[in-house]
Design an enzyme around this catalytic site. Structure first.
Site, mmCIF file in Angstrom:
data_model
loop_
_atom_site.group_PDB
_atom_site.id
_atom_site.type_symbol
_atom_site.label_atom_id
_atom_site.label_comp_id
_atom_site.label_asym_id
_atom_site.label_seq_id
_atom_site.Cartn_x
_atom_site.Cartn_y
_atom_site.Cartn_z
ATOM 1 N N CYS A 25 82.643 -72.810 -74.220
ATOM 2 C CA CYS A 25 82.131 -73.314 -72.941
ATOM 3 C C CYS A 25 82.088 -72.191 -71.914
ATOM 4 O O CYS A 25 82.807 -71.201 -72.017
ATOM 5 C CB CYS A 25 83.005 -74.443 -72.436
ATOM 6 S SG CYS A 25 83.020 -75.872 -73.546
ATOM 7 N N TYR A 56 79.099 -80.299 -85.998
ATOM 8 C CA TYR A 56 80.366 -80.021 -85.309
ATOM 9 C C TYR A 56 81.382 -81.120 -85.593
ATOM 10 O O TYR A 56 81.125 -82.296 -85.334
ATOM 11 C CB TYR A 56 80.080 -79.920 -83.815
ATOM 12 C CG TYR A 56 81.264 -79.684 -82.907
ATOM 13 C CD1 TYR A 56 82.305 -78.834 -83.249
ATOM 14 C CD2 TYR A 56 81.317 -80.297 -81.649
ATOM 15 C CE1 TYR A 56 83.363 -78.609 -82.391
ATOM 16 C CE2 TYR A 56 82.356 -80.076 -80.775
ATOM 17 C CZ TYR A 56 83.385 -79.236 -81.145
ATOM 18 O OH TYR A 56 84.432 -79.017 -80.279
ATOM 19 N N HIS A 61 88.064 -80.089 -82.620
ATOM 20 C CA HIS A 61 88.673 -80.230 -81.293
ATOM 21 C C HIS A 61 88.835 -81.675 -80.835
ATOM 22 O O HIS A 61 89.185 -81.917 -79.684
ATOM 23 C CB HIS A 61 87.848 -79.461 -80.239
ATOM 24 C CG HIS A 61 87.677 -78.012 -80.560
ATOM 25 N ND1 HIS A 61 86.461 -77.469 -80.908
ATOM 26 C CD2 HIS A 61 88.570 -77.002 -80.624
ATOM 27 C CE1 HIS A 61 86.598 -76.172 -81.149
ATOM 28 N NE2 HIS A 61 87.881 -75.864 -80.993
ATOM 29 N N ASP A 63 93.515 -74.567 -80.502
ATOM 30 C CA ASP A 63 92.537 -73.548 -80.868
ATOM 31 C C ASP A 63 92.545 -72.399 -79.860
ATOM 32 O O ASP A 63 92.338 -71.249 -80.225
ATOM 33 C CB ASP A 63 91.147 -74.186 -80.923
ATOM 34 C CG ASP A 63 90.097 -73.257 -81.494
ATOM 35 O OD1 ASP A 63 90.453 -72.360 -82.267
ATOM 36 O OD2 ASP A 63 88.916 -73.432 -81.157
#
Length: 705
Positions: free
Chosen positions: A48, A187, A190, A283
């Site tokens: 991000c 994806y 997370h 992560d």
């Protein structure tokens, strides 16, 4: 669509011989990812940046600098595929329909210009979406609360919803291809994607063919991979980002069990495995709690033994030797990075050019992460140009040359003074750096000496190393300057980075008047308390009315030195600001596990008879706490004495200095703020007011067509 070169044919034998002599030549080998080929093994994984669909020019410019810096693959952040996965107010990418293609193409064109591949991470966030903008009910495998603190629940996806989602994903993949992307992600990581939510048993209690056994829970992911490859697999590589372990032990997915089983079941489906741990806070662990590089390798290292497809992994990798080792031993095919690529976009080029001593190593502070959590463009402690590539035209390695041959004096060698010195020297000015103490680094030296923050010293080490290589910088330590001494130097351009100091009167976020009665007890600043360990008899009250990170660090550090600590704060949790850096829970857990007594929601009203009178911030009720010594972490006072003296001399007509106060001396903040202000001052030196204003107010405006 312009594509980067897909082969290394045509390279001369002489050039090839030179290439082979490079110690890290294996890191610059190409890697096949489906139908596309990377130019090297450096892979900027999706991360991000607070720009997203709202700031497409800024986003394109930021990613372009990474491609220019040598990254072989440059990825977007999450790209929402449908309004039912709306992450507002967070500014992620969007690929809702074809209207998003022009903005995305800005990024792919910019990345391709430098010979890199462009990747996009398609995302439907399920119950990780609040849909505050679209106002569409969120949906997920189960009916459950959304992840954010918002009184709203996601509805259970029907079979039609699943079919629609698959169609949205396929359409988004086609649009991504048309926007020029070379690699398209499925994806499942997370905790932020529908695919992963279906895989995890605690998020999927369905009893149909999409629930129950692992094979059933994996059905949707398998369908996404197959359908994406069918749609665009002839022109784009299909990557699968998968979190192999949630670090929850038996309460979550573990790499030894279901994590491994997922890789075995899908081994050859994607063209690339991008593997990591979940959730985001794991992560992207801060160096405060995870100091070692490659900390994810024990979890992801097995993947390469199961699949023939290339594997990329992360772990705050900054050491070229370790990167090379991971490739040689067959752990990874590609060196993944998010934060290291932010700290130094030119990291691959520096390795290729054997300038590894010039790498700006990530310090693991997660200031980059905090920016996304605050919905503002990304920033970095090590790299003050991050996020300013478009607005100000900044580049981490290149800066405009000097305008004249004037000399410059920088007073103070904290983070702002060091950065200002480095950049002025790069511009070609003759710089004198004066430091009152016998070492360079200012507040960074203190903070990096505390428990968990040793990596922060890289801010000083990188800059002092460069300064020592410059022949246009003179450094004077143990040189506390006065207005009179500055007058003797004969330098008219002065940058004052004199820093700040912690106040000890109790004035802070919750009160604007001193705490009464402090004269009857021992009161320490953060620096003083660390220097006075042998003289302290606990319990020691750590009073946090700054509510940032330092009070929690101080308490943890002192507790590790066997000092009995009572932590008092008007906040509802310890160090609330650290929630933005994904570490608040770890901070509070560390203090609890160290035996620190924590008292929240209480301000100190006064001290009387060696007792702290505490006042509840909600009810005003009073409690009392024995208190013979206290360390105040409340607010800082800028050291402006020299600045005030020089300004007064200018006003009196005695001098005509060009004076700029910078860093904490101007306004105390984060180390990242101080570095940025030092860089800004160096960039703006001798710039016109018009140029300064233009850079300050450059912004992207929505089209009214």
């Amino acid at each position: 669509i312009r594509r980067p070169p897909r082969s290394t044919q045509g390279v001369s034998s002489a050039a090839s011989d030179v290439y082979k002599r490079q110690p890290y030549s294996q890191l610059f080998e190409s890697v096949q990812i489906g139908p596309v080929v990377t130019k090297n093994r450096f892979y900027q994984v999706p991360h991000c940046c607070g720009m997203g669909h709202l700031r497409p020019r800024a986003h394109a410019a930021m990613r372009a600098v990474k491609a220019k810096g040598g990254w072989g693959v440059v990825s977007t952040e999450e790209a929402e595929i449908h309004p039912s996965s709306d992450l507002a107010p967070y500014a992620e990418q969007r690929v809702w329909d074809k209207k998003d293609i022009p903005a995305l193409k800005l990024m792919t064109d910019a990345v391709h210009e430098h010979g890199a591949l462009a990747a996009i991470e398609l995302t439907h966030s399920g119950h990780n979406s609040t849909n505050l903008f679209s106002r569409i009910p969120a949906m997920s495998p189960n009916a459950q609360a959304v992840n954010f603190l918002y009184p709203k629940q996601a509805r259970r996806m029907t079979k039609k919803d699943i079919s629609d989602f698959r169609a949205w994903h396929r359409r988004a993949a086609l649009n991504a291809r048309d926007a020029g992307f070379d690699i398209v992600y499925v994806y499942a990581g997370h905790g932020m994607s529908v695919a992963q939510q279906f895989i995890l048993p605690d998020m999927n209690n369905r009893t149909d063919e999409y629930g129950g056994s692992l094979e059933n829970r994996l059905r949707l992911t398998r369908e996404l991979l197959e359908e994406t490859k069918e749609a665009i697999g002839d022109s784009c590589g299909i990557a699968f980002r998968f979190a192999v372990d949630e670090l929850k032990g038996k309460d979550g997915m573990q790499f030894e069990e279901e994590g491994r089983a997922v890789v075995e079941l899908l081994a050859e489906h994607p063209d690339l495995w991008d593997v990591n741990v979940s959730d985001w806070s794991n992560d992207s662990q801060t160096s405060r709690f995870q100091t070692e590089e490659a900390y994810q390798m024990p979890y992801v290292g097995f993947v390469k033994s199961i699949t023939t497809k290339p594997v990329v992994g992360v772990g705050r990798l900054t050491s070229p030797d370790l990167m090379l080792k991971l490739v040689k031993q067959g752990t990874l095919d590609l060196i993944g990075a998010a934060r290291p690529s932010i700290a130094d976009p030119y990291l691959p080029n520096k390795i290729k050019e054997q300038k590894t001593d010039q790498i700006k190593e990530c310090i693991g502070c997660n200031i980059c992460v905090s920016s996304d959590n605050f919905s503002v463009p990304i920033r970095c402690t090590q790299n003050p140009t991050m996020g300013e590539e478009w607005r100000r035209g900044w580049d981490p390695e290149n800066i405009k040359p000097n305008v004249t041959d004037q000399k410059v004096l920088v007073v103070g060698s904290g983070p702002s003074g060091l950065e200002c010195t480095v950049q002025l020297a790069r511009r070609g000015y003759q710089v004198t750096l004066a430091e009152a103490k016998n070492n360079l680094g200012g507040r960074v030296l203190f903070e990096s000496s505390l428990k968990g923050l040793s990596n922060w010293k890289r801010v000083v080490d990188n800059r002092t190393h460069e300064i020592l290589q410059k022949n246009n910088v003179e450094v004077y330590k143990d040189s506390r300057l006065t207005a009179e001494l500055i007058g003797e130097l004969g330098i008219n351009n002065i940058f004052l980075a004199t820093g700040s100091s912690w106040r000890k009167d109790g004035i802070g976020r919750s009160r604007r008047s001193p705490i009464q009665g402090l004269g009857g007890i021992s009161v320490y600043s953060p620096e003083e308390v660390v220097q006075s360990l042998e003289d302290i008899n606990g319990p020691l009250v750590v009073y946090d009315d700054e509510q940032g990170y330092l009070a929690g660090v101080i308490a943890d550090h002192l507790s590790s030195e066997k000092v009995e600590i009572i932590f008092v704060t008007p906040a509802s949790v310890v160090s609330p600001w650290t929630d933005s850096t994904l570490e608040q829970k770890r901070v509070q857990a560390s203090l609890i596990n160290s035996g620190v007594k924590i008292i929240c929601n209480q301000s100190i009203k006064k001290i009387e008879n060696k007792t702290a009178v505490l006042e509840c911030v909600f009810s005003g009720s009073i409690t009392k706490l024995p208190c013979e010594s206290i360390v105040m972490v409340t607010e800082r006072i800028s050291d402006t004495a020299l600045y005030d003296s020089l300004i007064q001399n200018n006003f009196d007509g005695k001098t005509s200095y060009n004076i700029k106060i910078i860093g904490d001396a101007e306004a105390p903040g984060l180390i990242a703020d101080a570095v940025y202000l030092g860089h800004l001052a160096a960039q703006n030196f001798e710039a016109s007011d018009a140029d300064i204003q233009r850079g300050m107010f450059m912004r992207e405006m929505p089209s009214l067509k």
